[in-house]
Design an enzyme around this catalytic site. Structure first.
Site, PDB file in Angstrom:
ATOM      1  N   TYR A   1      -6.185   4.993  -2.740  1.00 22.46           N
ATOM      2  CA  TYR A   1      -4.939   4.531  -2.116  1.00 22.46           C
ATOM      3  C   TYR A   1      -4.747   5.233  -0.774  1.00 22.46           C
ATOM      4  O   TYR A   1      -4.455   4.597   0.242  1.00 22.46           O
ATOM      5  CB  TYR A   1      -3.751   4.810  -3.028  1.00 22.46           C
ATOM      6  CG  TYR A   1      -2.418   4.578  -2.373  1.00 22.46           C
ATOM      7  CD1 TYR A   1      -1.932   3.284  -2.186  1.00 22.46           C
ATOM      8  CD2 TYR A   1      -1.638   5.655  -1.928  1.00 22.46           C
ATOM      9  CE1 TYR A   1      -0.709   3.067  -1.571  1.00 22.46           C
ATOM     10  CE2 TYR A   1      -0.422   5.441  -1.315  1.00 22.46           C
ATOM     11  CZ  TYR A   1       0.042   4.148  -1.145  1.00 22.46           C
ATOM     12  OH  TYR A   1       1.256   3.930  -0.525  1.00 22.46           O
TER      13      TYR A   1
ATOM     14  N   SER B   1       1.382   5.236   4.650  1.00 25.68           N
ATOM     15  CA  SER B   1       1.941   6.050   3.572  1.00 25.68           C
ATOM     16  C   SER B   1       1.717   7.523   3.852  1.00 25.68           C
ATOM     17  O   SER B   1       0.782   7.892   4.566  1.00 25.68           O
ATOM     18  CB  SER B   1       1.266   5.686   2.240  1.00 25.68           C
ATOM     19  OG  SER B   1       1.624   6.601   1.218  1.00 25.68           O
TER      20      SER B   1
END
Length: 265
Positions: free
Chosen positions: A154, A141
């Site tokens: 995250y 990501s």
């Protein structure tokens, strides 16, 4: 690695990018083993694929080590070989700072995003090494290289996926197994809902034009595999922020802070 005629595992195959990966791989002539924790979502993928005979679904919790290794053994027993694994499944955390984030939430994000990817690699790699040609794709990501307030865990999980993938690529340099890490920016999916997070952002958001569609994201992920790219950045926002972060990390961090502070989550 060309998808045609290959046996490919896709995690998170019940929705969003995972479902699109399944559908596009089938169109390219692959046999696909779609894994997801949500059985109803997998059944919907089967419907979307018009009950394609080359699609097989498995309910798997990728954060469960034994379940993942059992899944790998079952696929090999039932189908004989696996040529590729696309580790797409992932969740985000609630949009709150680390100090307010409960440990059970932290564990869940790390267990699915990082350990789930690691378990899949460990479970399938011995079988991939036996193939004439094989490929592992891990989806990281933009948050894995650019700090995002309220998404620190995250981001840490996705940074770990990136380094794991690049290290694995070095270790497998003289083998038949190629490795890719795909680093997307924002994608218009239900990841927040699937992560059990309340949110208010809609597809009509003024930032929606910067988001990748699941269809385009899946296309680019498959292309990374086909072209054997080690690292691929996808999405307008990801490419812009990657450039800025390389040039001036403080400026890029300040920009993302402003964006996050002005956004509804």
């Amino acid at each position: 690695m060309n998808a045609k005629g290959k046996n490919i595992v896709v995690t998170g195959g019940g929705n969003g990018v995972g479902r699109e990966l399944v559908l596009q791989l089938l169109q390219k002539g692959a046999t696909v083993f779609a894994a997801d924790i949500n059985e109803e979502a997998l059944k919907e993928t089967v419907k979307k694929a018009k009950n394609n005979s080359r699609l097989f679904i498995y309910v798997v919790d990728i954060s469960d080590l034994e379940a993942v290794f059992d899944f790998a053994r079952k696929v090999i027993e039932e189908h004989g070989k696996v040529d590729g694994v696309i580790n797409n499944a992932g969740i985000i955390q609630p949009f709150i700072h680390l100090n307010e984030l409960e440990m059970d939430r932290i564990d869940r994000v790390m267990n699915i995003n990082f350990y789930g990817t690691l378990y899949m690699v460990k479970a399938f790699l011995p079988y991939l090494l036996k193939r004439p040609e094989a490929h592992i794709v891990n989806v990281s990501s933009m948050g894995g290289y650019l700090p995002v307030p309220g998404q620190s865990i995250y981001g840490a999980s996705k940074a770990a996926v990136k380094i794991l993938t690049e290290g694995l690529s070095s270790e497998l340099k003289n083998t038949n197994v190629d490795v890719s890490v795909v680093i997307p920016g924002g994608i218009a999916t239900d990841i927040k809902k699937n992560s059990n997070i309340e949110y208010k952002v809609t597809s009509e958001s003024k930032k929606a034009d910067m988001l990748l569609t699941p269809q385009k994201a899946a296309e680019l992920i498959i292309r990374a595999m086909e072209k054997k790219k080690l690292r691929t950045y996808i999405g307008k926002d990801c490419k812009v922020m990657n450039f800025l972060y390389r040039m001036n990390s403080r400026l890029a961090m300040n920009m993302i802070n402003k964006v996050m502070s002005s956004s509804e989550h």
